[in-house]
Motif scaffolding. Structure first.
Motif, PDB file in Angstrom:
ATOM      1  N   TYR A  70      20.319   8.575 -10.022  1.00 44.19           N
ATOM      2  CA  TYR A  70      19.870   8.924  -8.599  1.00 44.19           C
ATOM      3  C   TYR A  70      21.408   9.231  -7.791  1.00 44.19           C
ATOM      4  CZ  TYR A  70      19.174   7.629  -3.377  1.00 44.19           C
ATOM      5  OH  TYR A  70      19.210   7.710  -2.057  1.00 44.19           O
ATOM      6  N   LEU A  71      22.114   8.493  -8.172  1.00 44.42           N
ATOM      7  CA  LEU A  71      23.688   8.662  -7.686  1.00 44.42           C
ATOM      8  C   LEU A  71      24.438   9.807  -7.960  1.00 44.42           C
ATOM      9  CD1 LEU A  71      25.338   4.912  -7.678  1.00 44.42           C
ATOM     10  CD2 LEU A  71      24.301   6.029  -6.082  1.00 44.42           C
ATOM     11  N   TYR A  72      24.039  10.341  -9.306  1.00 44.75           N
ATOM     12  CA  TYR A  72      24.533  11.552  -9.632  1.00 44.75           C
ATOM     13  C   TYR A  72      23.759  12.912  -9.166  1.00 44.75           C
ATOM     14  CZ  TYR A  72      28.020   9.713 -12.990  1.00 44.75           C
ATOM     15  OH  TYR A  72      29.200   9.441 -13.561  1.00 44.75           O
ATOM     16  N   GLU A 100       0.628  -1.149   0.000  1.00 43.50           N
ATOM     17  CA  GLU A 100      -0.099   0.011   0.036  1.00 43.50           C
ATOM     18  C   GLU A 100       0.853   1.115  -0.020  1.00 43.50           C
ATOM     19  OE1 GLU A 100      -3.096  -0.243  -0.544  1.00 43.50           O
ATOM     20  OE2 GLU A 100      -3.096  -2.247  -0.422  1.00 43.50           O
ATOM     21  N   ALA A 101       1.940   1.163   0.689  1.00 42.91           N
ATOM     22  CA  ALA A 101       2.840   2.285   0.776  1.00 42.91           C
ATOM     23  C   ALA A 101       3.613   2.456  -0.518  1.00 42.91           C
ATOM     24  CB  ALA A 101       3.926   2.207   1.914  1.00 42.91           C
ATOM     25  N   ARG A 102       3.627   1.807  -1.184  1.00 43.15           N
ATOM     26  CA  ARG A 102       4.667   2.028  -2.403  1.00 43.15           C
ATOM     27  C   ARG A 102       4.190   2.649  -3.896  1.00 43.15           C
ATOM     28  NH1 ARG A 102       4.506  -2.876  -5.702  1.00 43.15           N
ATOM     29  NH2 ARG A 102       6.857  -2.806  -6.345  1.00 43.15           N
ATOM     30  N   SER A 103       2.731   2.632  -3.792  1.00 45.50           N
ATOM     31  CA  SER A 103       2.395   3.535  -4.770  1.00 45.50           C
ATOM     32  C   SER A 103       1.028   4.585  -4.284  1.00 45.50           C
ATOM     33  CB  SER A 103       1.535   2.704  -5.730  1.00 45.50           C
ATOM     34  OG  SER A 103       0.544   1.727  -5.416  1.00 45.50           O
ATOM     35  N   SER A 104       1.065   5.678  -5.045  1.00 45.98           N
ATOM     36  CA  SER A 104       0.307   6.817  -4.412  1.00 45.98           C
ATOM     37  C   SER A 104      -1.258   6.431  -4.852  1.00 45.98           C
ATOM     38  CB  SER A 104       0.818   8.236  -5.022  1.00 45.98           C
ATOM     39  OG  SER A 104       0.446   8.074  -6.247  1.00 45.98           O
ATOM     40  N   ALA A 105      -2.021   7.224  -4.429  1.00 48.86           N
ATOM     41  CA  ALA A 105      -3.610   7.204  -4.850  1.00 48.86           C
ATOM     42  C   ALA A 105      -3.610   7.293  -6.372  1.00 48.86           C
ATOM     43  CB  ALA A 105      -4.517   8.196  -4.044  1.00 48.86           C
ATOM     44  N   THR A 106      -2.706   8.007  -6.881  1.00 48.18           N
ATOM     45  CA  THR A 106      -2.789   8.124  -8.531  1.00 48.18           C
ATOM     46  C   THR A 106      -1.885   7.183  -9.483  1.00 48.18           C
ATOM     47  OG1 THR A 106      -1.082   9.856  -8.105  1.00 48.18           O
ATOM     48  CG2 THR A 106      -3.155  10.691  -8.180  1.00 48.18           C
ATOM     49  N   GLY A 107      -1.603   6.217  -8.507  1.00 46.30           N
ATOM     50  CA  GLY A 107      -0.812   5.253  -9.199  1.00 46.30           C
ATOM     51  C   GLY A 107       0.675   5.389  -9.184  1.00 46.30           C
ATOM     52  N   THR A 147       4.764   5.492  -8.414  1.00 43.75           N
ATOM     53  CA  THR A 147       5.552   4.701  -7.498  1.00 43.75           C
ATOM     54  C   THR A 147       6.023   5.758  -6.529  1.00 43.75           C
ATOM     55  OG1 THR A 147       5.891   3.564  -9.460  1.00 43.75           O
ATOM     56  CG2 THR A 147       7.567   3.142  -7.703  1.00 43.75           C
ATOM     57  N   ILE A 148       5.937   5.038  -5.288  1.00 47.32           N
ATOM     58  CA  ILE A 148       6.558   5.824  -4.290  1.00 47.32           C
ATOM     59  C   ILE A 148       8.022   5.092  -3.534  1.00 47.32           C
ATOM     60  CG2 ILE A 148       6.422   6.918  -1.860  1.00 47.32           C
ATOM     61  CD1 ILE A 148       3.285   7.008  -2.282  1.00 47.32           C
ATOM     62  N   LEU A 149       8.991   5.824  -3.822  1.00 49.01           N
ATOM     63  CA  LEU A 149      10.484   5.265  -3.603  1.00 49.01           C
ATOM     64  C   LEU A 149      10.460   4.754  -1.976  1.00 49.01           C
ATOM     65  CD1 LEU A 149      12.575   7.366  -5.951  1.00 49.01           C
ATOM     66  CD2 LEU A 149      11.716   5.024  -6.238  1.00 49.01           C
ATOM     67  N   PHE A 150      11.135   3.774  -1.768  1.00 47.33           N
ATOM     68  CA  PHE A 150      11.253   3.272  -0.480  1.00 47.33           C
ATOM     69  C   PHE A 150      11.513   4.401   0.595  1.00 47.33           C
ATOM     70  CE2 PHE A 150      13.594   1.564   3.019  1.00 47.33           C
ATOM     71  CZ  PHE A 150      12.933   0.614   3.439  1.00 47.33           C
ATOM     72  N   GLU A 151      12.403   5.146   0.377  1.00 48.13           N
ATOM     73  CA  GLU A 151      12.632   6.138   1.333  1.00 48.13           C
ATOM     74  C   GLU A 151      11.752   7.135   1.555  1.00 48.13           C
ATOM     75  OE1 GLU A 151      16.662   7.617   0.328  1.00 48.13           O
ATOM     76  OE2 GLU A 151      16.999   5.537  -0.171  1.00 48.13           O
ATOM     77  N   GLN A 152      10.857   7.531   0.660  1.00 45.32           N
ATOM     78  CA  GLN A 152       9.777   8.534   0.681  1.00 45.32           C
ATOM     79  C   GLN A 152       8.273   7.890   1.346  1.00 45.32           C
ATOM     80  OE1 GLN A 152      10.359   9.665  -3.046  1.00 45.32           O
ATOM     81  NE2 GLN A 152      12.192  10.534  -2.033  1.00 45.32           N
ATOM     82  N   GLN A 153       8.425   6.424   1.489  1.00 48.67           N
ATOM     83  CA  GLN A 153       7.073   5.978   1.933  1.00 48.67           C
ATOM     84  C   GLN A 153       6.767   6.254   3.244  1.00 48.67           C
ATOM     85  OE1 GLN A 153       7.814   1.634   1.216  1.00 48.67           O
ATOM     86  NE2 GLN A 153       8.017   2.083  -1.018  1.00 48.67           N
ATOM     87  N   ASP A 154       5.314   6.367   3.476  1.00 46.43           N
ATOM     88  CA  ASP A 154       5.021   6.836   4.778  1.00 46.43           C
ATOM     89  C   ASP A 154       5.101   5.353   5.666  1.00 46.43           C
ATOM     90  OD1 ASP A 154       3.493   7.044   7.040  1.00 46.43           O
ATOM     91  OD2 ASP A 154       1.574   7.691   6.074  1.00 46.43           O
ATOM     92  N   GLN A 155       5.825   5.005   6.468  1.00 47.70           N
ATOM     93  CA  GLN A 155       6.077   3.971   7.316  1.00 47.70           C
ATOM     94  C   GLN A 155       4.681   3.313   8.040  1.00 47.70           C
ATOM     95  OE1 GLN A 155       9.611   4.039   9.394  1.00 47.70           O
ATOM     96  NE2 GLN A 155      10.729   4.251   7.381  1.00 47.70           N
ATOM     97  N   GLU A 156       3.815   4.352   8.259  1.00 46.06           N
ATOM     98  CA  GLU A 156       2.545   4.075   9.009  1.00 46.06           C
ATOM     99  C   GLU A 156       1.717   3.184   8.033  1.00 46.06           C
ATOM    100  OE1 GLU A 156       1.666   4.856  12.015  1.00 46.06           O
ATOM    101  OE2 GLU A 156       3.581   5.119  12.305  1.00 46.06           O
ATOM    102  N   LEU A 157       1.963   3.334   6.901  1.00 42.68           N
ATOM    103  CA  LEU A 157       1.207   2.414   5.872  1.00 42.68           C
ATOM    104  C   LEU A 157       1.702   0.982   5.667  1.00 42.68           C
ATOM    105  CD1 LEU A 157       0.500   4.961   2.968  1.00 42.68           C
ATOM    106  CD2 LEU A 157      -1.228   4.245   4.505  1.00 42.68           C
ATOM    107  N   TRP A 158       3.054   0.771   6.123  1.00 47.46           N
ATOM    108  CA  TRP A 158       3.334  -0.450   6.195  1.00 47.46           C
ATOM    109  C   TRP A 158       2.677  -1.429   6.838  1.00 47.46           C
ATOM    110  CZ3 TRP A 158       9.470   0.132   7.017  1.00 47.46           C
ATOM    111  CH2 TRP A 158       9.796   0.984   6.136  1.00 47.46           C
TER     112      TRP A 158
END
Lengths: 117, 416
Positions: free
Chosen positions: B374-376, B254-261, B263-274
């Motif tokens: 991402y790294l650059y 649930e945490a890895r995609s937003s309401a609009t579909g 992708t939410i990257l791991f670090e930006q995920q709302d951990q409450e949704l885990w």
């Protein structure tokens, strides 16, 4: 791709109480080779303590070495296009920082003749 | 009417899919793989009747029991009408199975046993891995050809052909669907685990935008893995590790995609949704998986997934990197190589990460360029944008394109 064996030689025993950092460095090095899809066989570490040498005339001596100061501490096999590429992979192995060295040898197929490229 | 929300538009398709899998498994065991179509016809007719009847009379109190009764009667009718039992089946089934064949028993235990047997029948090494997955989805999970095509981003014709070939192989193989014995389990368990692993990954990492189907793929893979852990013959440490991995991964669904579909990257995920419950279940299975002394890729991946459920530990990324080092020694894959490099960068910094990444020679891989972008990003915006642009060109996923374009705009905004 050709296969090359890397033979690690050392004059001190690298398997004797390695530090956490040393272990991690070795794993990172090997992981990096596997991540390039260049690892053919992760090989093995070889014991310096539990080792004997057998010579003609049923002479069995302790240890892997008698005359030479260096002994083989392990080996692994990489798959690369050329020996230069295999050398390039070996170059970052932490053993070189501890006074060890690495021998790189092409593995010959059953029908293959031995010649310098 | 029942207390379940039968007015939910997803209710019937979901029920049908679940019951399709259960009923065909039981029927397949009776009719044999040589007569796969008979079982499928009976189940299809059952659903047709349900759709008609329920439409006028409403959904019965216990829809599953209703379906089983109808399927049972249809199966008996079929045998009566065609005397198939006398002419073909009797010789094919062992004497002790004949009694059961007449019963058409849809009890919990029979369903579980039949499904386990079917998993082992479907995961036939004679078929390609792709074919096994398609077959598993169709026979074990009740997916339609269209749904599979959608999930795999393939043409329906391709999926159809793949299935036809796979089914022909199964028929020729003459595999007896029965309670698999220890020897069969021994020889096929690796294939079974691998198929379930890939089935789950299809859902979890699929580039298909169909969120619902992807979620179904994952939960079906988990349902089948659970069947493995519940039978003493198949409850190996690897099976437990695989299920643990699936629990940890899907806890972030649930945490890895937003309401609009997006992708939410791991670090930006709302951990409450885990999903805490899935994490707890993952922990349970992981403990079960650690009793043996063999370390499989499933244990390593479950270990990595476990670390991802631990929000902050100073040593976290070092542990993850070491697990990736072990994992890639067991089995190379471009994705493992890239994930390992990400972990490497987290431990040794982005500059070292870039150096490590450029050695990978994965120029044609969209994730490779996304990783380099991402790294650059922090030090060299033009390089980051160039890599993100290449990643966009290479990926088939609309969500991925959108996320990466967002990153490019953000970086370019920072420049001005």
């Amino acid at each position: 791709m050709k296969e090359f064996i890397l033979i690690f030689r050392n004059s001190t025993n690298p398997h004797d109480n390695p530090s956490q950092e040393q272990l991690q460095e070795r794993m990172n090095w090997m992981g990096g080779i596997a991540a390039r899809n260049r690892l053919a066989d992760k090989g093995n570490r070889l014991s310096a303590g539990n080792a004997k040498t057998i010579r003609p005339g049923n002479v069995v001596t302790d240890g892997p070495y008698t005359e030479i100061k260096e002994y083989i501490s392990g080996y692994m096999i990489v798959k690369t296009a050329t020996i230069e590429e295999a050398i390039e992979l070996a170059r970052n192995n932490p053993i070189l920082k501890d006074g060890g060295n690495i021998e790189v040898r092409a593995i010959l197929g059953p029908e293959e003749g031995d010649h310098r490229p | 009417m029942t207390s379940i929300n039968t007015s939910d538009p997803g209710f019937l398709p979901h029920l049908f899919r679940l019951e399709y899998a259960r009923m065909t498994a039981v029927l397949f065991r009776h009719f044999g793989l040589q007569h796969i179509e008979i079982a499928e016809d009976i189940v299809s007719e059952t659903f047709l009747k349900a759709a008609e009847t329920w439409n006028t009379n409403g959904v019965p109190e216990n829809p599953s029991a209703w379906l089983y009764t109808v399927a049972k009667n249809k199966a008996k009718d079929y045998l009566k009408r065609h005397h198939l039992f006398e002419t073909k089946i009797r010789h094919a089934v062992a004497p002790d199975e004949t009694q059961a064949a007449q019963e058409f028993d849809f009890s919990q235990q029979t369903i579980a046993d039949s499904q386990l047997a079917m998993i082992f029948a479907v995961c036939n090494p004679a078929n390609s891995t792709e074919a096994q997955i398609c077959l598993a989805l169709q026979i074990l999970c009740g997916f339609s050809v269209e749904e599979m095509a959608d999930a795999f981003l393939a043409k329906t014709e391709t999926v159809k052909k793949r299935l036809q070939r796979a089914r022909a192989t199964l028929r020729e193989d003459n595999f007896r669907i029965q309670q698999p014995d220890a020897a069969t389990i021994q020889s096929r368990l690796d294939t079974v685990l691998r198929t379930l692993y890939l089935l789950f990954n299809e859902g979890y990492y699929s580039q298909s935008g169909n969120h619902l189907i992807r979620k179904d793929l994952c939960s079906e893979a988990m349902r089948l893995a659970l069947i493995l852990t519940e039978n003493p013959l198949t409850a190996t440490t690897q099976a437990h590790a695989l299920l643990a991995l699936m629990c940890f991964q899907s806890s972030r669904f649930e945490a890895r995609s937003s309401a609009t579909g997006d992708t939410i990257l791991f670090e930006q995920q709302d951990q409450e949704l885990w999903n805490k419950e899935l994490i707890a279940r993952g922990n349970y299975y992981l403990v079960q998986a650690c009793s043996g002394d063999t370390l499989s890729k499933y244990q390593l991946e479950a270990g990595i997934a476990w670390w991802h459920t631990v929000p902050s530990d100073p040593q976290k990324w070092e542990h993850i990197l070491q697990l990736y080092n072990e994992l890639i020694l067991i089995e190379y894959s471009p994705m493992t190589a890239l994930n390992r490099t990400f972990a490497y960068a987290r431990v040794y910094g982005n500059r070292a990460g870039i150096e490590e990444a450029t050695q990978l020679q994965l120029e044609g891989n969209s994730y490779y360029h996304a990783l380099l972008g991402y790294l650059y990003a922090a030090t060299d915006v033009p390089a980051a944008v160039a890599h993100y642009t290449r990643a966009i060109r290479l990926t088939k996923s609309a969500a991925e394109k959108k996320t990466l374009s967002g990153e490019i705009s953000r970086l370019q905004g920072l420049q001005h």
